[in-house]
Design an enzyme around this catalytic site. Structure first.
Site, mmCIF file in Angstrom:
data_model
loop_
_atom_site.group_PDB
_atom_site.id
_atom_site.type_symbol
_atom_site.label_atom_id
_atom_site.label_comp_id
_atom_site.label_asym_id
_atom_site.label_seq_id
_atom_site.Cartn_x
_atom_site.Cartn_y
_atom_site.Cartn_z
ATOM 1 N N ASP A 255 -6.064 4.958 -5.288
ATOM 2 C CA ASP A 255 -6.707 5.784 -4.267
ATOM 3 C C ASP A 255 -7.153 7.118 -4.875
ATOM 4 O O ASP A 255 -6.909 7.385 -6.067
ATOM 5 C CB ASP A 255 -5.711 6.000 -3.108
ATOM 6 C CG ASP A 255 -6.410 5.979 -1.757
ATOM 7 O OD1 ASP A 255 -7.558 6.429 -1.685
ATOM 8 O OD2 ASP A 255 -5.783 5.524 -0.781
ATOM 9 N N ASP B 103 0.850 -1.197 0.000
ATOM 10 C CA ASP B 103 0.000 0.000 0.000
ATOM 11 C C ASP B 103 0.886 1.247 0.000
ATOM 12 O O ASP B 103 2.055 1.213 -0.438
ATOM 13 C CB ASP B 103 -0.949 -0.064 1.213
ATOM 14 C CG ASP B 103 -2.259 0.652 0.983
ATOM 15 O OD1 ASP B 103 -2.299 1.884 1.208
ATOM 16 O OD2 ASP B 103 -3.254 -0.003 0.601
ATOM 17 N N GLY C 273 -16.528 5.015 -1.757
ATOM 18 C CA GLY C 273 -17.982 5.150 -1.899
ATOM 19 C C GLY C 273 -18.424 6.508 -2.419
ATOM 20 O O GLY C 273 -19.622 6.753 -2.560
ATOM 21 N N ASP D 1 -12.661 4.558 5.074
ATOM 22 C CA ASP D 1 -11.785 3.497 5.597
ATOM 23 C C ASP D 1 -12.407 2.773 6.786
ATOM 24 O O ASP D 1 -13.007 3.392 7.664
ATOM 25 C CB ASP D 1 -10.450 4.095 6.058
ATOM 26 C CG ASP D 1 -9.596 4.523 4.886
ATOM 27 O OD1 ASP D 1 -10.099 4.521 3.744
ATOM 28 O OD2 ASP D 1 -8.426 4.871 5.115
HETATM 29 C C1 GLA Z 1 -6.677 5.773 1.999
HETATM 30 C C2 GLA Z 1 -7.205 4.381 1.654
HETATM 31 C C3 GLA Z 1 -6.610 3.361 2.590
HETATM 32 C C4 GLA Z 1 -5.083 3.403 2.488
HETATM 33 C C5 GLA Z 1 -4.580 4.806 2.758
HETATM 34 C C6 GLA Z 1 -3.104 4.960 2.443
HETATM 35 O O1 GLA Z 1 -7.126 6.180 3.240
HETATM 36 O O2 GLA Z 1 -8.607 4.363 1.705
HETATM 37 O O3 GLA Z 1 -7.082 2.073 2.279
HETATM 38 O O4 GLA Z 1 -4.691 2.984 1.208
HETATM 39 O O5 GLA Z 1 -5.268 5.776 1.964
HETATM 40 O O6 GLA Z 1 -2.652 6.252 2.706
#
Ligand code: GLA
Length: 635
Positions: free
Chosen positions: A193, A88, A260, A280
């Site tokens: 993202d 990530d 969403g 999240d």
């Molecule tokens: C967002 C995404 C998370 C993660 C963070 C990383 O909040 O929704 O799942 O990937 O960024 O910074």
């Protein structure tokens, strides 16, 4: 100053006139004659694997990832299906100014230090994962900057350098980056993202403090009308096109992470393989309910190749840690039942056996990975108790989940009718493996707070030689759902903001999609009811809609159709049409207050049935709710 827009307007008006005089307007409800649901990418069943975020946030490194990968292999989790190992946020160093090539932070990913003209490369890393029988996933942002650059400001792993070098997202680099990540570096999965198009506006304090480039936000999470839905969708579509171009073998997974927002719950299925349906998840019970609810009513928008994503698993942390196994099992079972991606978010190098037992429950994984791809449908719904039923594609068994969401023990009664079965039903508990009988009318069980019970049910199906359409949501593509105004969905649990305070009035519904098609309910969460008659099976949808249904092997379509009693529009008539591979097979016209009408069609060699409900006159803009009661395919 005014001249340019005026000129543009005149030009636009002129072209529209030419277009309308030259060509007949296209009928948006015309039958396609074939399946138009997206088929790109490789996600026939929900993706399974591991992601670094919930375990390490930006504090990710190669030893942690490879240590996890080794556990996946040694523990047998890989062979159960957990194949994707996804990095990530936090992997990047910068975008090289000379040629825009992305550079890996080699101090944390040493194998990427290849030197030469490339500087750094993830190829050794993905080669290693592939040699272990695993697949590799990477992370980026649809805008110029990532989420960590706004929210993880104390992270040691933030991109470095000039403003341009710290632009590590896809903005202006879609082709270049996607080619690099997939064709050159060999990744198999990408999560894209959306912070880059959300939090880098001119008035943002981090933009000023860190001298980021300004990106006027396309997403306003608090306001769907202030969100530019077509622009967001177009950006994600550009990535979809680049992925197809860089992956001639089609072996990739495209994860849209727009929380969403921007009505992605409606269009995600046409652009990516999975799309986040909420903000999240956090390791808190109430937040888990929130993200779960954002996906659990959207069964008709998911199916093989495209999945609602209520976010990654938090099993192992906080309210779902080893001291809260009831909650951990419930979280995992819920995700399995609604065909959520099963992406572990725990440091597997130090996972206690009690947690390993959860991820490796092969019976529950099997529910999730069933090839039919039918997301569970609500057979009973309330804020306290829910019952979900999931059709499996083998010899007619079903997954059943009873769920006590509340704070006190709950007596939950389940009936064969709720499973669309008749007579005695054998229920095998998928945690204890013990079988009990649902004999006669009903079985009542007491569940402790936060407890769920998951069963595989075996019995005689109500429709011995067919399927209700609401039993097979994975075989349905909602080509048009008739929703004309994006309205936030009000039936999602609202947790007190885990990041903020309670000073702002409260958590408002924000995820558009309210009014979308529903299995065994109306678009506004009422029982399907036509002229006072309640249908316990059926599809509820707005008029001016078109559904495609895979009908191979079935001989007949049947339904009882009508305007639903819950409609807001009481005036207009609806024309219901059934098409088989593009040909009109049956038709009926209905109005509010009339009894449901039988509508049936023989399906000789028909592959795709299309169900169109059209507002005949459209004298009112109010939503016109229709019911396809008892809609079924019969052998
Ligand atoms: C967002 C995404 C998370 C993660 C963070 C990383 O909040 O929704 O799942 O990937 O960024 O910074």
């Amino acid at each position: 100053m005014l001249k340019a827009p005026l000129l543009a307007f005149t030009f636009l008006a002129a072209t529209m006139l030419i277009a309308t005089t030259a060509a007949q307007p296209v009928d948006p409800l015309a039958p396609a004659g074939h399946w138009t649901g997206a088929t790109a990418g490789r996600a026939a069943t929900p993706p399974m694997g591991w992601n670094s975020w919930n375990a390490f946030r930006t504090d990710v490194d190669e030893a942690k990832v490879m240590g996890t990968a080794k556990v996946l292999v040694d523990s047998g989790l890989r062979d159960l299906g957990y194949r994707y190992v996804n990095i990530d946020d936090g992997w990047w160093l910068k975008r090289r100014s000379r040629d825009g090539r992305m550079q890996v932070r080699t101090s944390i990913f040493p194998s990427a230090k290849v030197g030469g003209s490339e500087g750094s490369s993830f190829r050794p890393f993905t080669d290693k994962l592939h040699s272990m029988g695993l697949k590799a996933g990477i992370y980026t942002d649809i805008g110029g900057n990532a989420c960590s650059q706004a929210y993880d400001l104390h992270s040691p792993n933030l991109p470095e350098g000039t403003t341009a070098e710290r632009q590590i997202g896809l903005r202006d680099h879609v082709q270049q980056d996607i080619k690099l990540y997939f064709a050159d570096w060999g990744f198999d999965y990408i999560k894209v993202d959306a912070c880059g198009i959300n939090v880098y506006g001119a008035d943002s304090p981090v933009v000023k403090q860190y001298k980021y480039n300004v990106y006027p936000p396309l997403i306003d999470q608090a306001s769907i009308n202030r969100t530019n839905i077509p622009a967001v969708r177009a950006l994600y579509q550009q990535v979809a096109d680049a992925l197809a171009a860089s992956n001639p073998d089609g072996d990739y997974v495209y994860s849209i992470c727009a929380w969403g927002a921007a009505d992605v719950r409606s269009w995600g299925k046409d652009v990516g393989n999975l799309w986040r349906t909420s903000g999240d998840i956090t390791p808190q019970w109430s937040r888990m309910l929130h993200t779960f609810d954002s996906a659990s009513t959207r069964a008709l928008y998911a199916g093989p190749g495209h999945w609602n994503d209520p976010d990654m698993l938090f099993v192992g942390h906080g309210d779902f840690d080893v001291h809260h196994l009831t909650e951990a099992r419930t979280h995992f079972s819920l995700w399995a039942m609604i065909n959520a991606p099963l992406i572990i978010g725990y440091d597997l190098r130090h996972a206690p056996p009690a947690l390993m037992d959860i991820w490796s429950n092969k019976d529950i994984v099997r529910l999730n990975q069933d090839s039919g791809g039918h997301q569970a449908v609500l057979a009973y719904d309330s804020d306290d108790v829910q019952i979900f039923v999931k059709t499996l594609s083998d010899s007619g068994t079903k997954g059943v989940l009873l769920f006590n969401r509340g704070l006190v023990p709950a007596r939950i009664t389940v009936t064969p009718a709720q499973l669309k079965m008749v007579g005695d039903v054998a229920l095998t508990d998928l945690w204890s493996k013990k079988t009990m009988m649902l004999a006669g009318d009903a079985l009542t069980l007491t569940l402790q707070p936060r407890e769920s019970r998951v069963f595989e049910a075996r019995g005689k199906r109500q429709l011995a030689d067919g399927m209700y359409l609401s039993e097979i949501p994975g075989a349905i593509n909602i080509a048009r759902d008739g929703v004309t105004v994006s309205v936030p969905d009000p039936v999602i649990h609202r947790m007190a903001n885990p990041w903020g305070t309670t000073t702002n009035g409260g958590e408002r519904p924000t995820y558009a999609g309210w009014g979308g098609a529903r299995a065994d309910a109306t678009p506004y969460d009422q029982a399907l009811t036509v002229d006072g008659h309640v249908f316990t099976s059926g599809i509820g949808i707005l008029a001016n809609s078109r559904m495609e249904v895979k009908a191979d092997g079935f001989k007949r379509f049947q339904a009882k159709v009508g305007v639903d009693d819950s409609t807001r529009n009481l005036k207009d008539q609806v024309v219901f049409q059934v098409f088989g591979d593009g040909h009109l097979l049956a038709q009926a016209t209905a109005a509010y207050g009339q009894p449901a009408q039988a509508l049936a069609a023989d399906l000789a060699d028909v592959k795709i049935v299309e169900l169109v409900a059209r507002n005949a006159a459209q004298t009112s803009d109010l939503p016109l709710v229709v019911s396809w009661g008892d809609a079924a395919l019969v052998k």
